[in-house]
Design a protein around this motif. Structure first.
Motif, mmCIF file in Angstrom:
data_model
loop_
_atom_site.group_PDB
_atom_site.id
_atom_site.type_symbol
_atom_site.label_atom_id
_atom_site.label_comp_id
_atom_site.label_asym_id
_atom_site.label_seq_id
_atom_site.Cartn_x
_atom_site.Cartn_y
_atom_site.Cartn_z
ATOM 1 N N ASP A 1 -84.795 1.291 -48.136
ATOM 2 C CA ASP A 1 -85.084 2.698 -48.414
ATOM 3 C C ASP A 1 -85.932 3.323 -49.017
ATOM 4 O O ASP A 1 -87.109 2.838 -49.137
ATOM 5 C CB ASP A 1 -84.245 3.361 -49.552
ATOM 6 C CG ASP A 1 -83.725 5.003 -49.548
ATOM 7 O OD1 ASP A 1 -84.011 4.992 -48.460
ATOM 8 O OD2 ASP A 1 -82.984 4.664 -50.704
ATOM 9 N N VAL A 2 -86.986 4.120 -48.793
ATOM 10 C CA VAL A 2 -88.209 5.160 -49.778
ATOM 11 C C VAL A 2 -87.495 6.020 -51.008
ATOM 12 O O VAL A 2 -86.584 7.240 -49.969
ATOM 13 C CB VAL A 2 -89.080 5.501 -48.575
ATOM 14 C CG1 VAL A 2 -89.977 6.092 -48.948
ATOM 15 C CG2 VAL A 2 -89.388 4.248 -47.243
ATOM 16 N N ARG A 3 -87.889 5.923 -51.377
ATOM 17 C CA ARG A 3 -88.125 6.582 -52.536
ATOM 18 C C ARG A 3 -89.274 7.342 -53.524
ATOM 19 O O ARG A 3 -90.379 6.749 -53.354
ATOM 20 C CB ARG A 3 -86.895 6.710 -53.527
ATOM 21 C CG ARG A 3 -85.339 6.106 -53.316
ATOM 22 C CD ARG A 3 -84.382 5.607 -54.170
ATOM 23 N NE ARG A 3 -83.437 5.681 -53.345
ATOM 24 C CZ ARG A 3 -82.927 4.156 -54.251
ATOM 25 N NH1 ARG A 3 -83.087 4.720 -55.581
ATOM 26 N NH2 ARG A 3 -81.303 4.381 -53.721
ATOM 27 N N ILE A 4 -89.138 8.650 -53.869
ATOM 28 C CA ILE A 4 -90.712 8.982 -54.602
ATOM 29 C C ILE A 4 -90.415 8.156 -56.387
ATOM 30 O O ILE A 4 -89.487 8.609 -56.781
ATOM 31 C CB ILE A 4 -90.742 9.787 -54.591
ATOM 32 C CG1 ILE A 4 -91.466 10.554 -53.025
ATOM 33 C CG2 ILE A 4 -92.388 10.725 -55.182
ATOM 34 C CD1 ILE A 4 -91.989 9.828 -52.506
ATOM 35 N N LYS A 5 -91.181 8.345 -57.005
ATOM 36 C CA LYS A 5 -91.114 7.674 -58.573
ATOM 37 C C LYS A 5 -92.726 8.026 -58.780
ATOM 38 O O LYS A 5 -93.739 8.123 -58.697
ATOM 39 C CB LYS A 5 -91.042 5.655 -58.538
ATOM 40 C CG LYS A 5 -89.251 5.458 -58.369
ATOM 41 C CD LYS A 5 -88.849 5.598 -58.941
ATOM 42 C CE LYS A 5 -87.569 4.651 -58.924
ATOM 43 N NZ LYS A 5 -86.746 5.499 -59.928
ATOM 44 N N SER A 6 -92.232 8.251 -60.457
ATOM 45 C CA SER A 6 -93.184 8.613 -60.944
ATOM 46 C C SER A 6 -93.435 8.491 -62.834
ATOM 47 O O SER A 6 -92.146 7.982 -63.418
ATOM 48 C CB SER A 6 -93.150 10.344 -61.245
ATOM 49 O OG SER A 6 -94.476 10.976 -62.312
ATOM 50 N N PHE A 7 -94.532 7.891 -62.841
ATOM 51 C CA PHE A 7 -94.650 6.941 -64.263
ATOM 52 C C PHE A 7 -96.023 7.575 -64.891
ATOM 53 O O PHE A 7 -96.710 7.457 -63.956
ATOM 54 C CB PHE A 7 -94.868 5.542 -64.028
ATOM 55 C CG PHE A 7 -93.404 4.742 -64.089
ATOM 56 C CD1 PHE A 7 -92.653 4.652 -64.895
ATOM 57 C CD2 PHE A 7 -93.328 4.984 -62.549
ATOM 58 C CE1 PHE A 7 -91.476 3.835 -63.744
ATOM 59 C CE2 PHE A 7 -92.478 4.067 -61.790
ATOM 60 C CZ PHE A 7 -91.376 3.822 -63.130
ATOM 61 N N ALA A 8 -95.749 8.364 -66.445
ATOM 62 C CA ALA A 8 -96.574 9.116 -66.811
ATOM 63 C C ALA A 8 -97.116 9.566 -65.710
ATOM 64 O O ALA A 8 -96.452 10.389 -65.119
ATOM 65 C CB ALA A 8 -98.249 7.777 -66.843
ATOM 66 N N SER A 9 -98.500 10.229 -65.223
ATOM 67 C CA SER A 9 -99.280 11.013 -64.463
ATOM 68 C C SER A 9 -99.290 10.482 -62.949
ATOM 69 O O SER A 9 -99.967 11.310 -62.214
ATOM 70 C CB SER A 9 -101.097 11.244 -64.927
ATOM 71 O OG SER A 9 -101.351 9.930 -65.338
ATOM 72 N N LYS A 10 -99.422 9.431 -62.226
ATOM 73 C CA LYS A 10 -99.200 9.095 -61.458
ATOM 74 C C LYS A 10 -97.833 8.554 -60.574
ATOM 75 O O LYS A 10 -96.410 9.214 -60.799
ATOM 76 C CB LYS A 10 -98.782 6.837 -61.889
ATOM 77 C CG LYS A 10 -100.187 6.758 -62.209
ATOM 78 C CD LYS A 10 -100.719 5.688 -62.081
ATOM 79 C CE LYS A 10 -102.486 4.667 -62.543
ATOM 80 N NZ LYS A 10 -102.552 3.381 -62.387
ATOM 81 N N ARG A 11 -98.252 8.903 -60.007
ATOM 82 C CA ARG A 11 -96.573 9.239 -58.187
ATOM 83 C C ARG A 11 -97.056 7.711 -57.688
ATOM 84 O O ARG A 11 -97.893 7.620 -57.219
ATOM 85 C CB ARG A 11 -97.052 10.592 -57.727
ATOM 86 C CG ARG A 11 -97.446 11.583 -58.640
ATOM 87 C CD ARG A 11 -97.691 13.068 -57.761
ATOM 88 N NE ARG A 11 -97.099 14.347 -58.766
ATOM 89 C CZ ARG A 11 -97.731 15.156 -58.360
ATOM 90 N NH1 ARG A 11 -98.305 15.235 -57.120
ATOM 91 N NH2 ARG A 11 -97.447 16.163 -59.492
ATOM 92 N N PHE A 12 -95.836 7.535 -57.112
ATOM 93 C CA PHE A 12 -95.596 6.389 -55.998
ATOM 94 C C PHE A 12 -94.801 6.433 -55.028
ATOM 95 O O PHE A 12 -93.988 7.100 -55.131
ATOM 96 C CB PHE A 12 -95.089 4.745 -57.308
ATOM 97 C CG PHE A 12 -96.227 4.333 -58.254
ATOM 98 C CD1 PHE A 12 -97.652 3.577 -57.513
ATOM 99 C CD2 PHE A 12 -96.286 5.347 -59.213
ATOM 100 C CE1 PHE A 12 -98.152 3.731 -59.164
ATOM 101 C CE2 PHE A 12 -96.770 5.289 -61.064
ATOM 102 C CZ PHE A 12 -97.739 4.101 -59.905
ATOM 103 N N VAL A 13 -94.718 5.782 -53.962
ATOM 104 C CA VAL A 13 -93.438 5.489 -53.235
ATOM 105 C C VAL A 13 -92.707 4.366 -53.471
ATOM 106 O O VAL A 13 -93.572 3.136 -53.541
ATOM 107 C CB VAL A 13 -94.465 5.402 -51.882
ATOM 108 C CG1 VAL A 13 -93.913 5.464 -51.016
ATOM 109 C CG2 VAL A 13 -94.945 7.322 -51.029
ATOM 110 N N HIS A 14 -92.084 4.620 -53.717
ATOM 111 C CA HIS A 14 -90.851 3.478 -53.710
ATOM 112 C C HIS A 14 -90.561 2.221 -52.641
ATOM 113 O O HIS A 14 -89.855 3.355 -52.005
ATOM 114 C CB HIS A 14 -89.909 3.616 -54.807
ATOM 115 C CG HIS A 14 -89.161 2.597 -55.621
ATOM 116 N ND1 HIS A 14 -88.015 2.427 -55.741
ATOM 117 C CD2 HIS A 14 -89.663 0.805 -55.300
ATOM 118 C CE1 HIS A 14 -87.743 1.006 -56.365
ATOM 119 N NE2 HIS A 14 -88.497 0.354 -55.711
#
Length: 572
Positions: A351-364
């Motif tokens: 699977d592929v999801r979008i994650k957000s931590f603080a002001s950063k955005r990541f592809v999980h």
């Protein structure tokens, strides 16, 4: 025409250890390292003479890579310590302080260097045989079916790094996370050539340490991604996401000479031709039912748009450090040329999801079988985060070494004082034949053994930075720290409750001895006993492999430096 100068003869320095400059530099280095040692160690700020980045640390890995030494003798010492750190990550300060102390103690003896070297090698063999024997009283077995000892190992690493600025709940939280991440990387089914998985540290600075967490798979930072936009990723017939991993630039504005020559006809546009080739790659990816494209470098905006229109997610600028874990996690083979695209290079994801931590955005990126994990590591500022990252990497390496050799040594100075007690006992009961084998007298042997023991004890003493007294008991040979402000005539039993490692409590009649005794006065020591009873839950422990190596490296480096007769420097 340039001026010609006569060649200068090389500079010969005989007996370098007898020179004041070397002795002073060695003493200064030893003092700097001792002041960094342990949980209460003082921090150092390291920067070059013209400004730039300032590193605040007390860790040996950061100190030695930034410390500039000019004298050849000190360069031998620092190179030896750096080699140890590169192999074991831990016990760098222990090794360096012990080495400096051995050099200082041995060279003050009225014994020939060759005799000192022979005797000290014998003492080292006694230590190593004892540490590897079942009768060793400063060794703890590590049971991987129980978490207590493993937690103690990781906690001891984190607590010894004051620049991380962690309080107790934060240490406990990170200890559990690091151990959890490591245990996830251990394969469930052991094969002949079992390989550990990988834990990738993801930086999030400016957030609470307690926000740190562990996730299966990899996080790839993608600042341009839209959180509100629904994520649609194409899946193949088997309901997995097929992935292509490129390690070559897909920007369309560069040409690699390794790919051969290129012929451009008159009036043709090289940029347009290159873009057409990239779009042809995109069409092949669509036909092959690829759902995710990850590129180490840059993807051309037109190609990225084309892929997104066909429900293929495109992630670029992933960076070199993620290539190896990405390939391992997905089974992808990095594609090094856009002209050689084989379906056998593709990998797959669950699977592929979008994650957000603080002001950063990541592809999980979530794998089918989790062999790679991401440790989202948070700390308040950049300085504390940098130090914490080094500490976490050291803790992970310590666990990896421990799985190979499931043993640990008592920390808090107790292994050093226990070994010193053991060597004093053995040196008093050595048969006369041993002195003949070593070609030395009993007096010479006892002098070197005393210097060896005092060097070990000086490492334990380095843990105390508040001018309190340091004791060792005559039963177990453990290290005990007395709070500052009490006179040396005090009743020690009223002032200490736990030894340095936390194993022994002051519950029985222990005879005490101050560690800072008069040099050269022989101490009659019985064989130290192994602690009885169950180990405490909050022991201070050291990595067995790292400390054993540090002991060997310290002595071998000290002997090498003691044996130096000349330093020859080129003056041209």
């Amino acid at each position: 025409m340039s001026r010609l100068e006569a060649k200068k003869p090389p500079l010969f320095i005989s007996e370098p250890l007898t020179k004041d400059t070397v002795s002073q530099s060695l003493s200064l280095l030893n003092g700097i390292l001792k002041s960094c040692y342990g949980p209460a160690g003082r921090l150092k700020q390291l920067h070059n003479g013209v400004g730039g980045y300032v590193c605040t640390t007390s860790q040996s890995s950061a100190i030695f890579c930034r410390l500039s030494v000019s004298h050849p003798v000190l360069r031998v010492l620092t190179a030896s310590i750096q080699n140890h750190i590169s192999r074991f990550s831990d016990c760098g300060l222990f090794t360096a302080i012990l080495c400096c102390s051995m050099i200082e103690n041995f060279k003050s003896l009225n014994v020939a260097p060759c005799t000192v070297i022979k005797i000290s090698k014998h003492l080292l063999s006694l230590c190593m045989d004892y540490l590897r024997s079942e009768a060793c009283g400063c060794r703890v077995s590590v049971d991987f079916s129980s978490l207590e000892t493993l937690l103690c190992l990781v906690r001891s690493v984190l607590r010894s790094k004051p620049a991380c600025m962690l309080n107790k709940p934060e240490v406990d939280h990170l200890t559990a996370l690091i151990l959890k991440a490591f245990l996830f990387t251990v394969p469930c089914h052991v094969e002949t050539n079992a390989v550990l998985g990988k834990c990738v540290i993801v930086p999030v600075k400016g957030r609470r340490v307690m926000d740190s967490t562990v996730l299966p798979g990899l996080l790839v930072e993608t600042p341009e991604i839209q959180l509100a936009k629904p994520l649609t990723v194409k899946r193949s017939g088997s309901d997995v996401i097929k992935m292509a991993l490129f390690c070559v630039s897909m920007s369309g504005d560069s040409f690699s000479p390794e790919e051969g020559t290129i012929t451009v006809h008159h009036g043709a546009s090289l940029e347009k031709s290159e873009l057409n080739r990239l779009l042809n790659v995109g069409k092949q990816l669509v036909n092959d039912e690829v759902g995710l494209v990850v590129c180490q470098k840059v993807i051309h905006p037109s190609l990225k748009q084309y892929l997104e229109e066909n429900h293929i997610m495109a992630v670029d600028r992933a960076g070199l450090s993620l290539m190896e874990p990405l390939g391992r996690m997905t089974g992808s083979k990095p594609i090094a040329s856009i002209h050689l695209l084989s379906p056998s290079c593709y990998g797959s994801l669950k699977d592929v999801r979008i994650k957000s931590f603080a002001s950063k955005r990541f592809v999980h990126l979530i794998p089918n079988d989790a062999v790679v994990f991401s440790l989202i590591l948070c700390n308040r500022n950049e300085t504390a985060w940098d130090e914490l990252k080094r500490a976490c990497e050291t803790a992970e390496h310590v666990l990896q070494l421990t799985i190979k050799e499931p043993l640990a040594l008592l920390g808090g100075g107790c292994t050093e004082t226990h070994l010193a007690s053991y060597i004093r006992h053995k040196s008093c009961s050595l048969p006369t034949s041993s002195f003949k084998d070593l070609d030395c007298s009993r007096t010479q042997y006892e002098l070197v053994a005393d210097g060896f023991c005092r060097s070990l004890e000086s490492v334990a003493c380095s843990l105390n930075h508040d001018d309190g007294e340091i004791l060792t008991d005559m039963v177990y040979g453990h290290c005990w720290f007395v709070p500052s402000g009490f006179s040396s005539v005090s009743n020690w039993s009223d002032l200490v409750s736990k030894c340095g490692c936390g194993f022994n409590g002051n519950t029985e009649n222990l005879n005490w001895r101050l560690l800072q005794g008069q040099f050269g006065s022989p101490i009659i020591q019985g064989c130290p006993k192994e602690p009885s009873g169950k180990a405490a839950d909050f022991l201070t422990l050291d990595c067995f492999a790292a400390k054993c190596s540090g002991l060997q490296v310290a002595l071998e480096t000290a002997n090498l430096i003691l044996d130096l007769s000349y330093v020859i420097e080129d003056q041209n």
